[in-house]
Design a protein around this motif. Structure first.
Motif, PDB file in Angstrom:
ATOM      1  N   VAL A  18     -36.481 -29.962  21.322  1.00  0.00           N
ATOM      2  CA  VAL A  18     -36.657 -28.664  20.596  1.00  0.00           C
ATOM      3  C   VAL A  18     -36.469 -28.847  19.270  1.00  0.00           C
ATOM      4  N   HIS A  19     -37.075 -27.699  18.458  1.00  0.00           N
ATOM      5  CA  HIS A  19     -36.683 -27.734  17.148  1.00  0.00           C
ATOM      6  C   HIS A  19     -35.367 -27.393  16.858  1.00  0.00           C
ATOM      7  N   PHE A  20     -34.619 -28.129  15.891  1.00  0.00           N
ATOM      8  CA  PHE A  20     -33.472 -27.820  15.538  1.00  0.00           C
ATOM      9  C   PHE A  20     -33.294 -26.971  13.984  1.00  0.00           C
ATOM     10  N   GLY A  21     -33.348 -25.590  14.124  1.00  0.00           N
ATOM     11  CA  GLY A  21     -33.225 -24.977  12.964  1.00  0.00           C
ATOM     12  C   GLY A  21     -31.897 -24.980  12.278  1.00  0.00           C
ATOM     13  N   HIS A  22     -31.686 -24.272  11.284  1.00  0.00           N
ATOM     14  CA  HIS A  22     -30.410 -24.398  10.352  1.00  0.00           C
ATOM     15  C   HIS A  22     -29.115 -24.221  11.185  1.00  0.00           C
ATOM     16  N   GLY A  49     -36.342 -32.899  10.157  1.00  0.00           N
ATOM     17  CA  GLY A  49     -37.136 -31.521  10.395  1.00  0.00           C
ATOM     18  C   GLY A  49     -38.156 -31.664  11.240  1.00  0.00           C
ATOM     19  N   TYR A  50     -38.663 -32.919  11.654  1.00  0.00           N
ATOM     20  CA  TYR A  50     -39.731 -33.045  12.724  1.00  0.00           C
ATOM     21  C   TYR A  50     -39.144 -33.523  14.068  1.00  0.00           C
ATOM     22  N   GLU A  51     -37.977 -33.128  14.211  1.00  0.00           N
ATOM     23  CA  GLU A  51     -37.296 -33.539  15.613  1.00  0.00           C
ATOM     24  C   GLU A  51     -36.928 -34.928  15.494  1.00  0.00           C
ATOM     25  N   ALA A  52     -36.878 -35.672  14.617  1.00  0.00           N
ATOM     26  CA  ALA A  52     -36.289 -37.101  14.703  1.00  0.00           C
ATOM     27  C   ALA A  52     -34.999 -37.012  13.860  1.00  0.00           C
ATOM     28  N   PHE A  68     -21.984 -42.407  23.191  1.00  0.00           N
ATOM     29  CA  PHE A  68     -23.250 -42.499  23.119  1.00  0.00           C
ATOM     30  C   PHE A  68     -23.856 -42.314  24.736  1.00  0.00           C
ATOM     31  N   GLN A  69     -23.193 -42.605  25.668  1.00  0.00           N
ATOM     32  CA  GLN A  69     -23.555 -42.151  27.083  1.00  0.00           C
ATOM     33  C   GLN A  69     -23.638 -40.669  27.058  1.00  0.00           C
ATOM     34  N   THR A  70     -22.860 -39.877  26.543  1.00  0.00           N
ATOM     35  CA  THR A  70     -23.128 -38.304  26.692  1.00  0.00           C
ATOM     36  C   THR A  70     -24.294 -38.052  25.981  1.00  0.00           C
ATOM     37  N   ILE A  71     -24.337 -38.766  24.722  1.00  0.00           N
ATOM     38  CA  ILE A  71     -25.756 -38.243  24.029  1.00  0.00           C
ATOM     39  C   ILE A  71     -27.021 -38.718  24.652  1.00  0.00           C
ATOM     40  N   PRO A  75     -30.029 -33.222  27.302  1.00  0.00           N
ATOM     41  CA  PRO A  75     -31.213 -32.786  27.635  1.00  0.00           C
ATOM     42  C   PRO A  75     -32.235 -32.472  26.556  1.00  0.00           C
ATOM     43  N   ARG A  76     -31.386 -32.252  25.364  1.00  0.00           N
ATOM     44  CA  ARG A  76     -32.425 -31.982  24.064  1.00  0.00           C
ATOM     45  C   ARG A  76     -32.781 -33.104  23.503  1.00  0.00           C
ATOM     46  N   HIS A  77     -32.537 -34.591  23.875  1.00  0.00           N
ATOM     47  CA  HIS A  77     -33.418 -35.835  23.386  1.00  0.00           C
ATOM     48  C   HIS A  77     -34.079 -36.452  24.252  1.00  0.00           C
ATOM     49  N   GLU A  78     -35.014 -37.269  23.793  1.00  0.00           N
ATOM     50  CA  GLU A  78     -35.745 -38.203  24.378  1.00  0.00           C
ATOM     51  C   GLU A  78     -36.205 -39.048  23.616  1.00  0.00           C
ATOM     52  N   ARG A  79     -36.645 -40.225  24.184  1.00  0.00           N
ATOM     53  CA  ARG A  79     -37.045 -41.527  23.309  1.00  0.00           C
ATOM     54  C   ARG A  79     -35.892 -41.983  22.489  1.00  0.00           C
ATOM     55  N   ILE A  80     -34.656 -42.037  22.897  1.00  0.00           N
ATOM     56  CA  ILE A  80     -33.634 -42.599  22.598  1.00  0.00           C
ATOM     57  C   ILE A  80     -33.711 -44.206  22.328  1.00  0.00           C
ATOM     58  N   SER A  81     -33.532 -44.825  21.325  1.00  0.00           N
ATOM     59  CA  SER A  81     -33.688 -46.155  21.186  1.00  0.00           C
ATOM     60  C   SER A  81     -32.392 -46.731  20.273  1.00  0.00           C
ATOM     61  N   VAL A  82     -31.947 -47.713  20.786  1.00  0.00           N
ATOM     62  CA  VAL A  82     -30.636 -48.178  20.111  1.00  0.00           C
ATOM     63  C   VAL A  82     -31.335 -49.089  19.186  1.00  0.00           C
ATOM     64  N   LEU A  83     -31.029 -49.163  17.863  1.00  0.00           N
ATOM     65  CA  LEU A  83     -31.461 -50.159  16.916  1.00  0.00           C
ATOM     66  C   LEU A  83     -30.554 -51.187  16.724  1.00  0.00           C
ATOM     67  N   TRP A  84     -29.097 -50.805  16.684  1.00  0.00           N
ATOM     68  CA  TRP A  84     -28.206 -52.037  16.674  1.00  0.00           C
ATOM     69  C   TRP A  84     -26.926 -51.596  17.357  1.00  0.00           C
ATOM     70  N   ARG A  85     -26.299 -52.457  17.860  1.00  0.00           N
ATOM     71  CA  ARG A  85     -24.912 -52.032  18.119  1.00  0.00           C
ATOM     72  C   ARG A  85     -23.943 -53.412  17.929  1.00  0.00           C
ATOM     73  N   ASN A  86     -23.171 -53.358  16.901  1.00  0.00           N
ATOM     74  CA  ASN A  86     -22.431 -54.480  16.318  1.00  0.00           C
ATOM     75  C   ASN A  86     -20.910 -54.246  16.501  1.00  0.00           C
ATOM     76  N   ASP A  87     -20.263 -55.546  16.632  1.00  0.00           N
ATOM     77  CA  ASP A  87     -18.596 -55.426  16.329  1.00  0.00           C
ATOM     78  C   ASP A  87     -18.731 -55.163  14.843  1.00  0.00           C
ATOM     79  N   ILE A  88     -17.433 -54.509  14.437  1.00  0.00           N
ATOM     80  CA  ILE A  88     -17.259 -54.306  13.098  1.00  0.00           C
ATOM     81  C   ILE A  88     -15.858 -54.512  12.933  1.00  0.00           C
ATOM     82  N   GLU A  89     -15.228 -54.695  11.621  1.00  0.00           N
ATOM     83  CA  GLU A  89     -13.974 -55.111  11.236  1.00  0.00           C
ATOM     84  C   GLU A  89     -13.664 -53.708  10.614  1.00  0.00           C
ATOM     85  N   LYS A  90     -14.478 -53.114   9.775  1.00  0.00           N
ATOM     86  CA  LYS A  90     -14.095 -51.935   9.166  1.00  0.00           C
ATOM     87  C   LYS A  90     -15.101 -50.975   9.037  1.00  0.00           C
TER      88      LYS A  90
END
Length: 146
Positions: A18-22, A49-52, A68-71, A75-90
């Motif tokens: 769906v479109h997300f307005g202000h 602004g184009y739903e991405a 992320f499981q909740t996200i 149902p407002r999202h589709e085509r969910i693609s993880v770009l990266w998942r990294n361990d971080i120290e900070k």
């Protein structure tokens, strides 16, 4: 290390059904910031602004994965693609429960070198195929909003 909490950063792209307005964005951010503050999650959200959406979330591994499981089930999202998942120290966004930028407001000068991105209507494919681009985009917004 004993007693330390493992932290991760997870970055994904998605397409809103769906479109997300202000006002929709304001409500989304209020909810996200309250949840993230309670769960010690920080991050950055970009909307074109184009739903991405491109979002970075960081914190304790269990908290980030649960969010992320909740996200992923929203149902407002589709085509969910993880770009990266990294361990971080900070954290990369330590002061932001959820930094936000609506990139529709940007001029080409503010995104020098990214004019192709601003004209690309398939952000999921563009960012998934160019992960370094997504990293650079998030880094620039963090740098420009500090």
């Amino acid at each position: 290390m004993f007693g330390s909490v493992s932290m991760i950063e997870l970055v994904y792209v998605s397409h809103a059904k769906v479109h997300f307005g202000h006002q929709d964005l304001v409500k989304l951010l209020e909810t996200a910031r309250a949840h993230n503050a309670e769960n010690k999650i920080t991050g950055m959200l970009l909307y074109d602004g184009y739903e991405a959406f491109i979002q970075a979330i960081e914190g304790a591994k269990d908290q980030v994965e649960a969010l992320f499981q909740t996200i992923s089930q929203d149902p407002r999202h589709e085509r969910i693609s993880v770009l990266w998942r990294n361990d971080i120290e900070k954290r990369n966004f330590p002061d932001w429960q959820m930094g936000f930028k609506d990139i529709r407001e940007l001029s080409v000068q503010e995104l020098e070198g990214y004019s192709d991105f601003m004209q690309n209507r398939n952000v999921n494919t563009h960012t998934t195929n160019n992960i370094s681009f997504a990293k650079e985009l998030l880094r620039r917004f963090k740098q420009n909003n500090n």
